[in-house]
Design an enzyme around this catalytic site. Structure first.
Site, PDB file in Angstrom:
ATOM      1  N   ARG A   4      -3.652 -10.094   4.521  1.00 25.26           N
ATOM      2  CA  ARG A   4      -4.029 -11.539   5.002  1.00 25.26           C
ATOM      3  C   ARG A   4      -2.713 -12.379   5.286  1.00 25.26           C
ATOM      4  O   ARG A   4      -3.028 -13.304   6.199  1.00 25.26           O
ATOM      5  CB  ARG A   4      -4.991 -12.194   4.046  1.00 25.26           C
ATOM      6  CG  ARG A   4      -6.254 -11.412   3.721  1.00 25.26           C
ATOM      7  CD  ARG A   4      -7.222 -12.298   2.997  1.00 25.26           C
ATOM      8  NE  ARG A   4      -8.662 -11.927   2.885  1.00 25.26           N
ATOM      9  CZ  ARG A   4      -9.128 -11.076   2.065  1.00 25.26           C
ATOM     10  NH1 ARG A   4      -8.763 -10.641   1.006  1.00 25.26           N
ATOM     11  NH2 ARG A   4     -10.555 -10.895   2.224  1.00 25.26           N
TER      12      ARG A   4
ATOM     13  N   HIS B  27       0.698  -1.108  -0.081  1.00 26.04           N
ATOM     14  CA  HIS B  27       0.026  -0.098  -0.038  1.00 26.04           C
ATOM     15  C   HIS B  27       0.803   1.368   0.065  1.00 26.04           C
ATOM     16  O   HIS B  27       0.604   2.176  -0.844  1.00 26.04           O
ATOM     17  CB  HIS B  27      -1.019  -0.006   1.279  1.00 26.04           C
ATOM     18  CG  HIS B  27      -1.709  -1.168   1.567  1.00 26.04           C
ATOM     19  ND1 HIS B  27      -1.773  -2.035   2.445  1.00 26.04           N
ATOM     20  CD2 HIS B  27      -2.993  -1.673   0.810  1.00 26.04           C
ATOM     21  CE1 HIS B  27      -2.677  -2.972   2.211  1.00 26.04           C
ATOM     22  NE2 HIS B  27      -3.517  -2.723   1.299  1.00 26.04           N
TER      23      HIS B  27
HETATM   24  P1  AMP Z   1      -6.465  -3.992   0.191  1.00 24.83           P
HETATM   25  O1  AMP Z   1      -6.250  -3.131   0.978  1.00 24.83           O
HETATM   26  O2  AMP Z   1      -5.936  -5.348  -0.003  1.00 24.83           O
HETATM   27  O3  AMP Z   1      -7.951  -3.742  -0.661  1.00 24.83           O
HETATM   28  O4  AMP Z   1      -5.556  -3.358  -1.331  1.00 24.83           O
HETATM   29  C1  AMP Z   1      -5.619  -1.918  -1.478  1.00 24.83           C
HETATM   30  C2  AMP Z   1      -4.780  -1.820  -2.816  1.00 24.83           C
HETATM   31  O5  AMP Z   1      -3.499  -2.067  -2.529  1.00 24.83           O
HETATM   32  C3  AMP Z   1      -5.297  -2.597  -4.148  1.00 24.83           C
HETATM   33  O6  AMP Z   1      -5.078  -1.719  -5.305  1.00 24.83           O
HETATM   34  C4  AMP Z   1      -4.234  -3.700  -4.059  1.00 24.83           C
HETATM   35  O7  AMP Z   1      -4.079  -4.275  -5.236  1.00 24.83           O
HETATM   36  C5  AMP Z   1      -3.011  -2.975  -3.529  1.00 24.83           C
HETATM   37  N1  AMP Z   1      -2.056  -3.886  -3.036  1.00 24.83           N
HETATM   38  C6  AMP Z   1      -2.226  -4.822  -2.049  1.00 24.83           C
HETATM   39  N2  AMP Z   1      -1.012  -5.603  -1.857  1.00 24.83           N
HETATM   40  C7  AMP Z   1      -0.339  -5.052  -2.718  1.00 24.83           C
HETATM   41  C8  AMP Z   1       1.179  -5.599  -2.946  1.00 24.83           C
HETATM   42  N3  AMP Z   1       1.640  -6.669  -2.306  1.00 24.83           N
HETATM   43  N4  AMP Z   1       1.874  -4.774  -3.774  1.00 24.83           N
HETATM   44  C9  AMP Z   1       1.185  -3.974  -4.619  1.00 24.83           C
HETATM   45  N5  AMP Z   1      -0.228  -3.476  -4.221  1.00 24.83           N
HETATM   46  C10 AMP Z   1      -0.744  -4.082  -3.543  1.00 24.83           C
END
Ligand code: AMP
Length: 294
Positions: free
Chosen positions: A201, A40
């Site tokens: 996760r 993030h």
């Molecule tokens: P989430 O909080 O899991 O809904 O993710 C929010 C944003 O962060 C989404 O655009 C995800 O694809 C991105 N994201 C989550 N994990 C990663 C990662 N390891 N590398 C790059 N972007 C990520």
């Protein structure tokens, strides 16, 4: 030194703040569900390089979780999140209430999500859409509400959730009159030094599951330069099996459609969803294919 980001809770203060930013420059937007990590943070850093101001939203969106999924136990780490957002250069963190995202109530929101007119890439590949049939309805509903509230010029999404990135990109392309001049910017997946893709996760993993989870990035690497789609998929499954992972899908697909790779394509996208007990992890990578004649 970055200054503390402004914390916004209400729709009116968010609209007022984003309106002011838009008058003088480019607003970048990074939607998240919190439990922030380096993946993030990288989205925020990229956004901060390209935009005058960056808004991050933190909202664990109930409508994108299925009935037996981890909505209730999803990690909520607000204090740490605010520190990460500050260090990564966020200007404002929007922490909406359920009422501001779903003014007509959650029960109605679930049926709105089910009726959402989804782009084809949310329903045809039979990947996340097959395993989590209500997921993209909820994702599109919340992201479109957030776009309407913040009206960013650029929105940053991770390749880590590759189908989601493609769904949002297609949704914006198909609604160009609603979100005029909004551009979706893809950002590379950030990994731990041993290859595991960062994910909120990953906090669920105990030490032995953490070791087993490495099978996912190793499986993707095993298909990195495959002779054919079938050979690449076979080697991914074998690697996942060796690590004791339960494969939900391990496929090589067209980067564009996420359906079968075009005949003769030299590059495609390997995508994996695998489980360790109740913990479900996804990852993906670009792969080279030397021949498609299986
Ligand atoms: P989430 O909080 O899991 O809904 O993710 C929010 C944003 O962060 C989404 O655009 C995800 O694809 C991105 N994201 C989550 N994990 C990663 C990662 N390891 N590398 C790059 N972007 C990520």
């Amino acid at each position: 030194m970055n200054s503390s980001p402004l914390v916004l809770h209400s729709i009116s203060e968010t609209r007022e703040w984003s309106g002011e930013i838009r008058r003088s420059g480019t607003l970048g937007f990074v939607p998240t569900m919190g439990a922030l990590h380096e993946g993030h943070a990288e989205l925020m850093r990229v956004a901060a390089r390209e935009c005058e101001a960056v808004a991050v939203s933190i909202y664990v969106n109930p409508t994108q979780f299925g009935p037996n999924e981890d909505f209730a136990r999803y990690p909520r780490t607000l204090d740490a999140d605010l520190k990460i957002a500050e260090a990564a250069g966020a200007s404002a963190v929007f922490i909406p209430t359920v009422e501001s995202i779903y003014p007509s109530g959650l029960a109605n929101a679930a049926s709105h999500a089910a009726q959402f007119s989804l782009p084809a890439i949310a329903t045809t590949p039979l990947l996340e859409d097959a395993i989590r049939p209500t997921h993209f309805g909820g994702v599109c509903l919340v992201v479109s509400r957030l776009f309407d509230l913040c009206e960013p010029s650029l929105a940053f999404f991770g390749e880590k959730d590759f189908q989601q990135l493609r769904v949002i990109t297609q949704m914006v392309e198909e609604n160009s009159s609603r979100w005029k001049s909004l551009k979706i910017i893809p950002c590379a997946t950030i990994r731990e030094p041993d290859g595991l893709a960062m994910s909120s996760r990953n906090r669920y993993l105990d030490p032995s599951q953490r070791t087993a989870a490495l099978g996912i990035s190793r499986a993707l690497q095993s298909a990195a330069n495959c002779s054919s789609v079938a050979a690449g998929e076979k080697s991914m499954r074998a690697t996942l099996d060796q690590h004791g992972l339960e494969t939900q899908y391990a496929v090589i697909r067209s980067e564009k459609t996420l359906c079968a790779a075009e005949s003769g394509a030299k590059f495609a996208r390997a995508l994996i969803a695998a489980k360790l007990g109740a913990i479900r992890l996804i990852d993906n990578a670009s792969v080279g294919i030397s021949s498609l004649n299986d």
